[in-house]
Motif scaffolding. Structure first.
Motif, PDB file in Angstrom:
ATOM      1  N   SER A  42       0.830  -1.216   0.000  1.00  0.00           N
ATOM      2  CA  SER A  42       0.000   0.000   0.000  1.00  0.00           C
ATOM      3  C   SER A  42       0.856   1.254   0.000  1.00  0.00           C
ATOM      4  O   SER A  42       0.540   2.241  -0.687  1.00  0.00           O
ATOM      5  N   TRP A  43       1.944   1.222   0.764  1.00  0.00           N
ATOM      6  CA  TRP A  43       2.821   2.400   0.829  1.00  0.00           C
ATOM      7  C   TRP A  43       3.499   2.643  -0.515  1.00  0.00           C
ATOM      8  O   TRP A  43       3.585   3.780  -0.981  1.00  0.00           O
ATOM      9  N   LEU A  44       3.960   1.579  -1.172  1.00  0.00           N
ATOM     10  CA  LEU A  44       4.595   1.726  -2.477  1.00  0.00           C
ATOM     11  C   LEU A  44       3.600   2.252  -3.509  1.00  0.00           C
ATOM     12  O   LEU A  44       3.935   3.107  -4.341  1.00  0.00           O
ATOM     13  N   ALA A  45       2.365   1.758  -3.441  1.00  0.00           N
ATOM     14  CA  ALA A  45       1.339   2.240  -4.372  1.00  0.00           C
ATOM     15  C   ALA A  45       1.029   3.708  -4.129  1.00  0.00           C
ATOM     16  O   ALA A  45       0.840   4.487  -5.083  1.00  0.00           O
ATOM     17  N   TRP A  46       0.994   4.124  -2.854  1.00  0.00           N
ATOM     18  CA  TRP A  46       0.741   5.539  -2.528  1.00  0.00           C
ATOM     19  C   TRP A  46       1.865   6.424  -3.063  1.00  0.00           C
ATOM     20  O   TRP A  46       1.610   7.495  -3.617  1.00  0.00           O
ATOM     21  N   CYS A  47       3.103   5.959  -2.910  1.00  0.00           N
ATOM     22  CA  CYS A  47       4.248   6.738  -3.399  1.00  0.00           C
ATOM     23  C   CYS A  47       4.166   6.929  -4.920  1.00  0.00           C
ATOM     24  O   CYS A  47       4.459   8.015  -5.434  1.00  0.00           O
ATOM     25  N   ALA A  48       3.779   5.868  -5.614  1.00  0.00           N
ATOM     26  CA  ALA A  48       3.713   5.937  -7.071  1.00  0.00           C
ATOM     27  C   ALA A  48       2.534   6.777  -7.552  1.00  0.00           C
ATOM     28  O   ALA A  48       2.665   7.581  -8.478  1.00  0.00           O
ATOM     29  N   ASP A  49       1.359   6.599  -6.914  1.00  0.00           N
ATOM     30  CA  ASP A  49       0.150   7.270  -7.384  1.00  0.00           C
ATOM     31  C   ASP A  49       0.053   8.720  -6.935  1.00  0.00           C
ATOM     32  O   ASP A  49      -0.351   9.599  -7.703  1.00  0.00           O
ATOM     33  N   LYS A  50       0.399   8.978  -5.675  1.00  0.00           N
ATOM     34  CA  LYS A  50       0.212  10.317  -5.106  1.00  0.00           C
ATOM     35  C   LYS A  50       1.424  11.215  -5.272  1.00  0.00           C
ATOM     36  O   LYS A  50       1.286  12.428  -5.465  1.00  0.00           O
ATOM     37  N   LYS A  51       2.611  10.636  -5.204  1.00  0.00           N
ATOM     38  CA  LYS A  51       3.827  11.443  -5.252  1.00  0.00           C
ATOM     39  C   LYS A  51       4.581  11.331  -6.577  1.00  0.00           C
ATOM     40  O   LYS A  51       5.540  12.067  -6.800  1.00  0.00           O
ATOM     41  N   ASN A  52       4.123  10.384  -7.414  1.00  0.00           N
ATOM     42  CA  ASN A  52       4.801  10.146  -8.688  1.00  0.00           C
ATOM     43  C   ASN A  52       6.280   9.833  -8.506  1.00  0.00           C
ATOM     44  O   ASN A  52       7.137  10.255  -9.296  1.00  0.00           O
ATOM     45  N   TRP A  53       6.582   9.116  -7.452  1.00  0.00           N
ATOM     46  CA  TRP A  53       7.955   8.703  -7.202  1.00  0.00           C
ATOM     47  C   TRP A  53       8.227   7.394  -7.936  1.00  0.00           C
ATOM     48  O   TRP A  53       7.334   6.555  -8.099  1.00  0.00           O
ATOM     49  N   ALA A  54       9.465   7.238  -8.333  1.00  0.00           N
ATOM     50  CA  ALA A  54       9.869   5.965  -8.948  1.00  0.00           C
ATOM     51  C   ALA A  54      10.080   4.945  -7.838  1.00  0.00           C
ATOM     52  O   ALA A  54      11.041   5.034  -7.073  1.00  0.00           O
ATOM     53  N   THR A  55       9.168   4.014  -7.733  1.00  0.00           N
ATOM     54  CA  THR A  55       9.232   3.032  -6.649  1.00  0.00           C
ATOM     55  C   THR A  55       9.261   1.632  -7.217  1.00  0.00           C
ATOM     56  O   THR A  55       8.668   1.364  -8.265  1.00  0.00           O
ATOM     57  N   PRO A  56       9.944   0.728  -6.548  1.00  0.00           N
ATOM     58  CA  PRO A  56       9.973  -0.660  -7.022  1.00  0.00           C
ATOM     59  C   PRO A  56       8.645  -1.360  -6.730  1.00  0.00           C
ATOM     60  O   PRO A  56       7.874  -0.927  -5.882  1.00  0.00           O
ATOM     61  N   ALA A  57       8.391  -2.397  -7.453  1.00  0.00           N
ATOM     62  CA  ALA A  57       7.222  -3.238  -7.184  1.00  0.00           C
ATOM     63  C   ALA A  57       7.625  -4.350  -6.229  1.00  0.00           C
ATOM     64  O   ALA A  57       8.809  -4.669  -6.090  1.00  0.00           O
ATOM     65  N   LEU A  58       6.629  -4.917  -5.572  1.00  0.00           N
ATOM     66  CA  LEU A  58       6.924  -6.054  -4.711  1.00  0.00           C
ATOM     67  C   LEU A  58       7.450  -7.209  -5.560  1.00  0.00           C
ATOM     68  O   LEU A  58       6.880  -7.512  -6.613  1.00  0.00           O
ATOM     69  N   PRO A  59       8.525  -7.838  -5.142  1.00  0.00           N
ATOM     70  CA  PRO A  59       9.043  -8.983  -5.907  1.00  0.00           C
ATOM     71  C   PRO A  59       7.993 -10.077  -6.045  1.00  0.00           C
ATOM     72  O   PRO A  59       7.146 -10.261  -5.161  1.00  0.00           O
ATOM     73  N   ALA A  60       8.047 -10.780  -7.145  1.00  0.00           N
ATOM     74  CA  ALA A  60       7.078 -11.848  -7.390  1.00  0.00           C
ATOM     75  C   ALA A  60       7.177 -12.958  -6.352  1.00  0.00           C
ATOM     76  O   ALA A  60       6.200 -13.676  -6.093  1.00  0.00           O
ATOM     77  N   THR A  61       8.360 -13.075  -5.753  1.00  0.00           N
ATOM     78  CA  THR A  61       8.547 -14.133  -4.750  1.00  0.00           C
ATOM     79  C   THR A  61       7.911 -13.788  -3.407  1.00  0.00           C
ATOM     80  O   THR A  61       7.768 -14.655  -2.542  1.00  0.00           O
ATOM     81  N   VAL A  62       7.540 -12.509  -3.257  1.00  0.00           N
ATOM     82  CA  VAL A  62       6.931 -12.079  -1.983  1.00  0.00           C
ATOM     83  C   VAL A  62       5.427 -12.304  -2.081  1.00  0.00           C
ATOM     84  O   VAL A  62       4.641 -11.389  -2.308  1.00  0.00           O
ATOM     85  N   GLU A  63       5.026 -13.531  -1.937  1.00  0.00           N
ATOM     86  CA  GLU A  63       3.622 -13.893  -2.080  1.00  0.00           C
ATOM     87  C   GLU A  63       2.941 -13.970  -0.714  1.00  0.00           C
ATOM     88  O   GLU A  63       3.588 -14.119   0.315  1.00  0.00           O
ATOM     89  N   ARG A  64       1.636 -13.841  -0.757  1.00  0.00           N
ATOM     90  CA  ARG A  64       0.869 -14.051   0.466  1.00  0.00           C
ATOM     91  C   ARG A  64       1.028 -15.489   0.939  1.00  0.00           C
ATOM     92  O   ARG A  64       1.113 -16.411   0.134  1.00  0.00           O
ATOM     93  N   GLN A  65       1.066 -15.652   2.244  1.00  0.00           N
ATOM     94  CA  GLN A  65       1.157 -16.984   2.816  1.00  0.00           C
ATOM     95  C   GLN A  65      -0.227 -17.462   3.246  1.00  0.00           C
ATOM     96  O   GLN A  65      -1.085 -16.652   3.615  1.00  0.00           O
ATOM     97  N   ARG A  66      -0.416 -18.743   3.197  1.00  0.00           N
ATOM     98  CA  ARG A  66      -1.697 -19.313   3.585  1.00  0.00           C
ATOM     99  C   ARG A  66      -1.895 -19.180   5.089  1.00  0.00           C
ATOM    100  O   ARG A  66      -1.007 -19.504   5.882  1.00  0.00           O
TER     101      ARG A  66
END
Length: 233
Positions: free
Chosen positions: A15-39
């Protein structure tokens, strides 16, 4: 790290990374594909029946202090730390309520039912100040000297009951019952009494949140559903 903690932290970072990208137009990395939700495995044994709690609190071999603590913990659905932090002067006995400070620092009311209300005067036994829940014995000189004065009863010299001791006693008398299960059970039983989702047909809790803003009087009324039937009558 437990799956629930992992998923909560993952969501917060996302959520914080999305806020940085959408609201501040900062160049932010995406969550790595390996960082998946756990059951997350549901544990339906967390909640226990009202009858089990009632039987436990009626047992003659259980001390009054423990009965009162468990009843208040269950009926108020509050955190153990908040209940143990209560002082006698915090209590509004006629209204069956008290102000507490939440984990986040907010001030809120907690309420209890008829069962707790019957036990409290016996537990207080005429005291007017100091911690509500006290240790069995007066502390030694060293512990007394290193304990905050706010955690020492000015009338008896005993100190505030600690979480670890409360946890051990519930496990002993309750055959392994945990303090958190009292709060979990309270929330479960209150949820069973609230049929707004079934009545409205909504499938999401978010959809009904706008309707669920109970006042203190409604909270008191709901709390009474947690009292044993013989008291409610």
């Amino acid at each position: 790290m437990k799956p629930a903690t992992w998923n909560r932290n993952r969501a917060a970072v996302g959520s914080w990374l999305a806020w940085c990208a959408d609201k501040k137009n900062w160049a932010t990395p995406a969550l790595p594909a390996t960082v998946e939700r756990q059951r997350e495995n549901n544990d339906d044994t967390q909640a226990v029946s009202r009858s089990r709690i009632d039987r436990l609190c009626r047992r003659r071999d259980v001390p009054l202090r423990e009965k009162t603590l468990w009843r208040m913990r269950y009926e108020s659905a509050s955190r153990t730390s908040a209940v143990l932090a209560l002082n006698i002067q915090d209590l509004g006995l006629p209204n069956k309520q008290a102000k507490i400070t939440t984990k986040g620092g907010d001030i809120m009311w907690i309420t209890w039912g008829t069962d707790t209300a019957h036990l409290l005067p016996r537990l207080i036994a005429g005291r007017e100040r100091g911690p509500l829940f006290l240790s069995e014995h007066r502390p030694g000189s060293y512990r007394r000297a290193t304990t905050d004065l706010r955690d020492i009863c000015p009338e008896t010299g005993r100190v505030r009951l600690g979480y670890d001791r409360a946890r051990v006693l519930l496990a002993h008398y309750g055959d392994g019952l945990r303090l958190h299960q009292l709060r979990h059970s309270s929330a479960t039983h209150l949820g069973e009494a609230n049929v707004i989702m079934a009545k409205t047909g909504y499938k999401s809790l978010r959809s009904v949140q706008r309707y669920v803003k109970p006042g203190l009087a409604a909270v008191h009324q709901a709390t009474e559903t947690l009292s044993s039937p013989r008291r409610r009558g």
